[in-house]
Design a protein around this motif. Sequence first.
Motif: not given
Length: 794
Positions: A310-322
């Motif tokens: 649900v998120a790329l660690g330390g870089i950017m969050g995920g679209f589906d759980t924003r």
Amino acid sequence: MKFPENWLRQHVRTDATREQLSATLTAIGLEVEEMEVIGEKLDGVVVARIVECAKHPEADKLQVCKVDIGTGALQQIVCGAPNARPNLVAPLATIGTQVGTLTIRVAKLRGVDSNGMLCSAKELGLDADASGLLELPHDAPVGAPLAEYLGLPDARFELKLTPNRADCFSVRGIAYDVAAAFGSEVVPFDATPMPALNDAAMAINLDAGADVPRFVGRVIEGVDANVHTPIWMAERLRRSGIRPISLLVDVTQYVMLEIGQPMHAFDRDLLKGPISVRRARANESLKLLDGRDVALDDQFLVVADNDRAVALGGIMGGFDTRVTDTTRNVFLEAAHWVPSAIIGRGRRLGLHTDAGHRFERGVDPDLPRQAIEIATRLIVEIAGGAPGPVTEAVLPEHLPQPQYVPLRRARLARVLGTTVSDTEVQRILHALGLAVVPTHDGWNVLPPTRRFDIAIEEDLIEEIARVFGYDNIPATLPGGGTRLAAPTETKVEEGTVRRHLATRDYLEAVNYAFVDESLLATWHATDNAVPLANPLSAELGVMRTQLLPGLVAALARNAARQQTRVRLFELGRVFHSNTGGAPLETNRIAAVACGAVTTEQWSEKTRNVDFHDLKGDLESLALLSGAQLTFKPGTAAHGHPGRSADVYRQTEEGEDRIGWIGQLHPRLAKTLDLPVEVVAFELDLDPMLARNIPRAAVLSKYPSVRRDLAFVVPETVRWADVQATVKAAAGVILRDLLLFDRYSGAGVESGFKSLAMGLILQDESRTLTDRDVEHVVTEVVSALQAQHHAAIRS
């Protein structure tokens, strides 16, 4: 790092002017790259509300607006902004106000009176947005001076930070340095824990070991995500170079800028099951906040729920759980991602984010819980909601533990060349947030967890020097005599090698020490190659294992530009991986040549350089150190099978292989698209430079004797083997051995060759007799017949 001046002054009190603040930041190592004053001349600009709008009778793109500025009477303003509408709150420049170079006066626009100007952010110098009027919150006080309402004037600072000062990627981190420089103290920060009002929580599992030793989360229920971000927060974000988006997102960005801890907000209702932090699975995909779908592998870290990342660690969050405007329940996360697990990951995906930039350089591992508490307070105070308990997963054994660093008083004075009082030293260290314990010869200093760059005594001396002020350290010339280091006779200087090759018409080349891995593969030179963790580009991804690939590439570029005669050499290091240690570095020398042996001239027939020409250059180089070289058929994959050799240096213990010489393999030349035949050599440099100390020897006063012999030997017999046999058989009176003819053809049996050699014989104590000479000749003939099936040529 961008930040507004007024925000910084809330964290550290100082009477320094803006100019003094800018100069001091640069002086203490936080270089001010740009300072932009914002809203300095806004006298006469007030908060106004548009009451009604009507179409201009003579212009399609203009509107006639009735505007309330708090005086009781509505002002008539002609406006062309596309977003002008009833109930919009926006800035109004009243009559007499100067906006940029324009002074506002009563004017007629297409026959309609206009008594002021509704303004955009760009017209006021507040932002680059000129798409419409600057929209202010609906609760902005009508009639109030805009500068007072927006906290102006202000200044936007942009710092050029060095990679070791990751702690200054926050306003509070910068405040510590400012406090130390101006003799002030950092204002205490309120991070009082918010009590839990319900039991809402999410379980957290750490499955990435030392890469993520701390993860903190909290659920807040009943949040009103439609609440607008307060103007004070939005302005601080905007002046820090971040565009406000929505309250929940803006709060996480605000906390990151204020204390330095990146955060992320998830829509709790879109998460399925407990949270885990793990490595991505092979071919796992994730849709990021920017809408891109990325393919991951086990080099990436992800935040995941039951069945997905649900998120790329330390870089950017995920679209589906924003989080969106419909979000009611929020899950906040703040974690400590170690730099080695984040470095280069975003670049692989073409991403550069504020979070990744900070985590690559290092973030205080003690910040996550503090960040969660600050963000919770902001969200609850602005958007309401009921927070649950803080949930923290931690692996204490993998968290960095600060260690005391000793600072000696005498060492400090010696390095700086001046004395800094104990009181000043302790003041500086305390102001920087370091714990100080006095000792008999100085201090033991405990750096805070945010200061990754302080590990040894020299780091502390640097801190004292930059805050004390380099201008306060006297410039003193070094005293005492200078020791001259005499060059050693056991080694040839590299400068001598360079000059020697230059006299033989070679030009020195300097190539990158990192190359394209595919180029090394072409040369079959990828064994034990050292990959770069953070390459400048994909074409420069590994350290070179040979000099020749880069040198031949340089020759090819010259040959492609009509340079038919090219002769290059290079001295440099090659690198090979070493199990359990740093890469092995080896000094090498290499040379390449193509084209004519000599420059074009009338007196000599032109011919191309060949193996023997280059061998002569190499042997002349060996004479600098007195190295005795021998050559054996080459084994290198990049060498021509019949025109290359391995190079050996003779030692007291035997012989050591030190390199290769020869013509490049035709298949390799074709792959590299070389238009000419290329000869080259590459050798370890240190064995070539090593030489024995010269020793005087007595010259014989007795005459030498020469005997010429011609032998027929099989074609497969090497001259080097023949030479070794002759020297062993002739004994100590053989002074020199010359090969002056090689012949095959008519008169010599097929598969054989004739070698004609001259033996130079001389004794140091007497004149040689015919019997002595004949004895030597007999021994040589017998040895050659026995070992090489040689026959004296008739």
